[in-house]
Design a protein around this motif. Sequence first.
Motif, mmCIF file in Angstrom:
data_model
loop_
_atom_site.group_PDB
_atom_site.id
_atom_site.type_symbol
_atom_site.label_atom_id
_atom_site.label_comp_id
_atom_site.label_asym_id
_atom_site.label_seq_id
_atom_site.Cartn_x
_atom_site.Cartn_y
_atom_site.Cartn_z
ATOM 1 N N LEU A 161 0.775 -1.026 -0.310
ATOM 2 C CA LEU A 161 0.217 -0.393 -0.453
ATOM 3 C C LEU A 161 0.836 1.318 0.118
ATOM 4 C CD1 LEU A 161 -2.461 -0.717 2.470
ATOM 5 C CD2 LEU A 161 -3.055 -0.301 0.242
ATOM 6 N N GLY A 162 1.995 1.218 0.638
ATOM 7 C CA GLY A 162 2.691 2.068 0.288
ATOM 8 C C GLY A 162 3.321 2.749 -0.656
ATOM 9 N N ILE A 163 3.851 1.514 -1.389
ATOM 10 C CA ILE A 163 4.488 1.656 -2.507
ATOM 11 C C ILE A 163 2.971 2.040 -3.353
ATOM 12 C CG2 ILE A 163 5.908 0.619 -5.229
ATOM 13 C CD1 ILE A 163 6.682 -1.471 -2.888
ATOM 14 N N VAL A 164 1.882 1.539 -3.804
ATOM 15 C CA VAL A 164 0.942 2.363 -4.590
ATOM 16 C C VAL A 164 0.869 3.349 -4.240
ATOM 17 C CG1 VAL A 164 -1.412 2.041 -4.706
ATOM 18 C CG2 VAL A 164 -0.047 -0.316 -4.900
ATOM 19 N N GLY A 165 0.138 3.994 -2.995
ATOM 20 C CA GLY A 165 0.539 5.416 -2.793
ATOM 21 C C GLY A 165 1.698 6.309 -2.857
ATOM 22 N N THR A 166 2.660 5.988 -3.266
ATOM 23 C CA THR A 166 3.878 7.050 -4.044
ATOM 24 C C THR A 166 4.246 7.355 -5.096
ATOM 25 O OG1 THR A 166 5.380 5.548 -3.298
ATOM 26 C CG2 THR A 166 4.864 7.068 -1.745
ATOM 27 N N THR A 167 2.874 7.010 -6.086
ATOM 28 C CA THR A 167 3.346 6.395 -7.368
ATOM 29 C C THR A 167 2.968 8.271 -8.018
ATOM 30 O OG1 THR A 167 0.720 6.495 -7.477
ATOM 31 C CG2 THR A 167 2.423 4.426 -7.947
ATOM 32 N N SER A 168 3.669 8.595 -9.053
ATOM 33 C CA SER A 168 3.812 9.654 -9.400
ATOM 34 C C SER A 168 2.333 10.622 -9.674
ATOM 35 C CB SER A 168 4.157 9.779 -10.929
ATOM 36 O OG SER A 168 3.920 9.190 -11.691
ATOM 37 N N ARG A 169 1.103 9.647 -9.732
ATOM 38 C CA ARG A 169 -0.433 10.118 -9.657
ATOM 39 C C ARG A 169 -0.708 10.541 -8.501
ATOM 40 N NH1 ARG A 169 -2.586 7.168 -14.115
ATOM 41 N NH2 ARG A 169 -0.700 5.272 -13.632
ATOM 42 N N ALA A 170 -0.250 10.009 -7.321
ATOM 43 C CA ALA A 170 -1.247 10.512 -5.935
ATOM 44 C C ALA A 170 -1.357 11.071 -5.649
ATOM 45 C CB ALA A 170 0.153 9.326 -5.179
ATOM 46 N N THR A 171 -2.522 11.458 -4.973
ATOM 47 C CA THR A 171 -3.322 11.976 -4.619
ATOM 48 C C THR A 171 -2.239 12.760 -2.694
ATOM 49 O OG1 THR A 171 -4.808 11.692 -3.082
ATOM 50 C CG2 THR A 171 -5.284 12.192 -5.329
ATOM 51 N N VAL A 172 -1.786 13.760 -2.072
ATOM 52 C CA VAL A 172 -1.645 14.103 -0.784
ATOM 53 C C VAL A 172 -2.310 13.765 -0.189
ATOM 54 C CG1 VAL A 172 -0.619 16.192 0.748
ATOM 55 C CG2 VAL A 172 -0.877 16.906 -2.303
ATOM 56 N N ALA A 173 -3.438 13.421 -0.116
ATOM 57 C CA ALA A 173 -3.783 12.528 0.949
ATOM 58 C C ALA A 173 -3.149 11.145 1.297
ATOM 59 C CB ALA A 173 -5.062 12.558 0.868
ATOM 60 N N ALA A 174 -3.180 10.402 -0.660
ATOM 61 C CA ALA A 174 -2.572 9.144 -0.879
ATOM 62 C C ALA A 174 -1.117 9.589 0.121
ATOM 63 C CB ALA A 174 -3.009 8.923 -2.186
ATOM 64 N N ARG A 175 -0.041 10.322 -0.861
ATOM 65 C CA ARG A 175 1.953 10.338 -0.111
ATOM 66 C C ARG A 175 0.897 10.346 1.478
ATOM 67 N NH1 ARG A 175 5.064 11.199 -4.476
ATOM 68 N NH2 ARG A 175 3.975 11.626 -6.001
ATOM 69 N N SER A 176 0.549 11.074 1.999
ATOM 70 C CA SER A 176 0.804 11.284 3.645
ATOM 71 C C SER A 176 0.013 9.846 3.796
ATOM 72 C CB SER A 176 -0.861 11.799 4.195
ATOM 73 O OG SER A 176 -0.218 12.742 3.310
ATOM 74 N N GLY A 177 -0.722 9.192 3.324
ATOM 75 C CA GLY A 177 -0.911 7.282 3.808
ATOM 76 C C GLY A 177 0.271 6.119 3.575
ATOM 77 N N ALA A 178 0.494 6.129 2.601
ATOM 78 C CA ALA A 178 1.259 6.021 2.364
ATOM 79 C C ALA A 178 2.666 5.993 3.287
ATOM 80 C CB ALA A 178 2.323 6.509 0.535
ATOM 81 N N TYR A 179 3.407 7.124 3.552
ATOM 82 C CA TYR A 179 4.019 7.175 4.597
ATOM 83 C C TYR A 179 3.940 7.328 5.952
ATOM 84 C CZ TYR A 179 6.772 10.959 1.250
ATOM 85 O OH TYR A 179 7.067 10.971 0.168
ATOM 86 N N ALA A 180 2.637 6.775 6.176
ATOM 87 C CA ALA A 180 2.283 6.717 7.306
ATOM 88 C C ALA A 180 2.762 4.719 6.995
ATOM 89 C CB ALA A 180 0.434 6.231 7.834
ATOM 90 N N CYS A 181 2.279 3.683 5.978
ATOM 91 C CA CYS A 181 2.445 2.538 5.633
ATOM 92 C C CYS A 181 3.953 2.193 5.817
ATOM 93 C CB CYS A 181 2.132 2.142 4.589
ATOM 94 S SG CYS A 181 0.779 2.222 4.352
#
Length: 65
Positions: free
Chosen positions: A28-48
């Motif tokens: 989930l962290g890898i998916v959340g750090t894709t180039s098209r991810a939103t800010v919320a997705a990146r924040s969730g990825a960092y939490a993962c």
Amino acid sequence: MHIDWAAFGQVFGVSLVVTVALVGVFTLGIVGTTSRATVAARSGAYACYAACAAAVGYGIYLIVG
């Protein structure tokens, strides 16, 4: 020598579940750090990633302690 098969099975089961969960959270962290991810997705990825780091750190603590 006596092997406690019930305890062996419990350790195997817990290890399997925790390993699959940790790999899932890291994915989930890898998916959340894709180039098209939103800010919320990146924040969730960092939490993962932080959860994975905490789990690894706790495992090391259990082994060393």
